[in-house]
Write an enzyme that holds these catalytic residues in place. Structure first.
Site, PDB file in Angstrom:
ATOM      1  N   ARG A 164      25.857 -14.339   0.818  1.00  0.00           N
ATOM      2  CA  ARG A 164      27.036 -15.009   0.269  1.00  0.00           C
ATOM      3  C   ARG A 164      27.924 -15.603   1.352  1.00  0.00           C
ATOM      4  O   ARG A 164      28.545 -16.650   1.148  1.00  0.00           O
ATOM      5  CB  ARG A 164      27.822 -14.053  -0.634  1.00  0.00           C
ATOM      6  CG  ARG A 164      28.312 -12.760   0.021  1.00  0.00           C
ATOM      7  CD  ARG A 164      28.813 -11.819  -1.071  1.00  0.00           C
ATOM      8  NE  ARG A 164      29.390 -10.574  -0.590  1.00  0.00           N
ATOM      9  CZ  ARG A 164      28.700  -9.472  -0.332  1.00  0.00           C
ATOM     10  NH1 ARG A 164      27.379  -9.483  -0.468  1.00  0.00           N
ATOM     11  NH2 ARG A 164      29.315  -8.361   0.065  1.00  0.00           N
ATOM     12  N   GLU A 173      30.485  -6.834   5.081  1.00  0.00           N
ATOM     13  CA  GLU A 173      31.523  -6.123   4.341  1.00  0.00           C
ATOM     14  C   GLU A 173      31.411  -4.618   4.568  1.00  0.00           C
ATOM     15  O   GLU A 173      30.376  -4.110   5.033  1.00  0.00           O
ATOM     16  CB  GLU A 173      31.400  -6.448   2.849  1.00  0.00           C
ATOM     17  CG  GLU A 173      32.471  -5.845   1.946  1.00  0.00           C
ATOM     18  CD  GLU A 173      33.891  -6.187   2.368  1.00  0.00           C
ATOM     19  OE1 GLU A 173      34.325  -5.712   3.439  1.00  0.00           O
ATOM     20  OE2 GLU A 173      34.566  -6.898   1.613  1.00  0.00           O
ATOM     21  N   ARG A 219      36.847 -16.416   3.577  1.00  0.00           N
ATOM     22  CA  ARG A 219      36.069 -15.558   2.677  1.00  0.00           C
ATOM     23  C   ARG A 219      34.999 -16.382   1.953  1.00  0.00           C
ATOM     24  O   ARG A 219      35.196 -17.547   1.638  1.00  0.00           O
ATOM     25  CB  ARG A 219      36.988 -14.901   1.639  1.00  0.00           C
ATOM     26  CG  ARG A 219      36.252 -13.842   0.820  1.00  0.00           C
ATOM     27  CD  ARG A 219      37.089 -13.308  -0.317  1.00  0.00           C
ATOM     28  NE  ARG A 219      36.307 -12.363  -1.107  1.00  0.00           N
ATOM     29  CZ  ARG A 219      36.552 -12.070  -2.377  1.00  0.00           C
ATOM     30  NH1 ARG A 219      37.568 -12.639  -3.005  1.00  0.00           N
ATOM     31  NH2 ARG A 219      35.795 -11.215  -3.017  1.00  0.00           N
ATOM     32  N   HIS A 220      33.880 -15.744   1.671  1.00  0.00           N
ATOM     33  CA  HIS A 220      32.759 -16.391   0.983  1.00  0.00           C
ATOM     34  C   HIS A 220      33.134 -16.834  -0.433  1.00  0.00           C
ATOM     35  O   HIS A 220      34.122 -16.396  -1.015  1.00  0.00           O
ATOM     36  CB  HIS A 220      31.569 -15.436   0.915  1.00  0.00           C
ATOM     37  CG  HIS A 220      31.870 -14.175   0.145  1.00  0.00           C
ATOM     38  ND1 HIS A 220      31.885 -14.118  -1.229  1.00  0.00           N
ATOM     39  CD2 HIS A 220      32.190 -12.924   0.568  1.00  0.00           C
ATOM     40  CE1 HIS A 220      32.191 -12.894  -1.628  1.00  0.00           C
ATOM     41  NE2 HIS A 220      32.378 -12.148  -0.554  1.00  0.00           N
ATOM     42  N   HIS A 279      34.015 -11.391   4.626  1.00  0.00           N
ATOM     43  CA  HIS A 279      34.274 -10.766   3.329  1.00  0.00           C
ATOM     44  C   HIS A 279      35.718 -10.278   3.281  1.00  0.00           C
ATOM     45  O   HIS A 279      36.347 -10.033   4.318  1.00  0.00           O
ATOM     46  CB  HIS A 279      33.316  -9.599   3.127  1.00  0.00           C
ATOM     47  CG  HIS A 279      31.893  -9.960   3.400  1.00  0.00           C
ATOM     48  ND1 HIS A 279      31.016 -10.369   2.415  1.00  0.00           N
ATOM     49  CD2 HIS A 279      31.187 -10.016   4.562  1.00  0.00           C
ATOM     50  CE1 HIS A 279      29.834 -10.645   2.955  1.00  0.00           C
ATOM     51  NE2 HIS A 279      29.912 -10.431   4.261  1.00  0.00           N
TER      52      HIS A 279
END
Length: 223
Positions: free
Chosen positions: A72, A96, A22-23, A164
């Site tokens: 991101r 996302e 995940r970012h 995401h």
């Protein structure tokens, strides 16, 4: 068992591995504001998280890095690219979940304005949050991207997928063959934490979930 431990990094012929990362943190994460497909950049903290995690993930000797094209995620992936000299391939299919009118609202605002819809989603019911995508539709677009890139790496190779929280969870659920109503039970990923899937004789197995450097709170687990 730590993902950063020696066993996870070894080429032991047991099949391919997927690291779903995940970012890093954004300002909307800390505000618990639903991001969805809104292109929100990393904070300085998020960038530091990405650099710290990238040092560990580089030790797992990835063969390829793919990422959502939202800033991101792409910026987080770029930190790992610096340590590995690998090219980051961005994919819109890893974005996302599009959450329509929910995007830009805090979780408290969503609960106040769309309480029944929010509760139904948390119960695992198929809900088009804010008129957006179903979770199964996210899995329909994201999982094939992951599988397509897996075909390009060695049989004992490692693919890093930078995406995401919601997209990672639906992808894990799809690859493990779980009923969509149970995907919520996987729990969220903290910023810059990751999960690992390993390829076994009978399909994919969840080897690690929400692993990282130190325990971190889950902020905006679906954005």
């Amino acid at each position: 068992m730590s993902v950063a431990g020696g066993r996870a990094a070894e080429r032991d012929g047991r099949g391919r591995r997927i690291i779903l990362w995940r970012h890093g943190q954004t300002s909307w994460n800390t505000a618990r504001r639903f991001q969805g497909t809104t292109d929100v950049p990393l904070t300085e903290t998020g960038l530091a998280q990405a650099r710290r995690a990238a040092r560990l993930l580089a030790g797992l000797r990835p063969d390829a890095i793919i990422a959502s094209d939202l800033e991101r995620a792409a910026r987080t992936a770029a930190e790992l690219a610096e340590f590995t000299s690998l090219e980051v391939v961005t994919e819109t299919g890893l974005r996302e979940t599009y959450a329509g009118s929910w995007q830009g609202l805090t979780h408290d605002e969503i609960m106040a304005r769309h309480g029944e819809e929010y509760a139904a989603w948390k119960r695992g019911e198929p809900v088009r949050r804010g008129g957006g995508e179903l979770e199964t539709e996210v899995a329909d677009r994201a999982a094939p991207v992951v599988l397509r890139h897996l075909e390009k790496i060695p049989e004992d190779g490692t693919l890093v997928v930078v995406s995401h929280g919601g997209t990672i969870r639906t992808t894990i659920g799809r690859l493990l063959g779980l009923d969509p109503r149970s995907w919520e039970s996987l729990g969220g990923l903290s910023n810059c934490c990751w999960s690992v899937l390993g390829q076994g004789a009978r399909g994919w197995r969840l080897l690690e979930h929400n692993a990282g450097t130190l325990p971190e709170p889950v902020l905006g687990d679906d954005d």
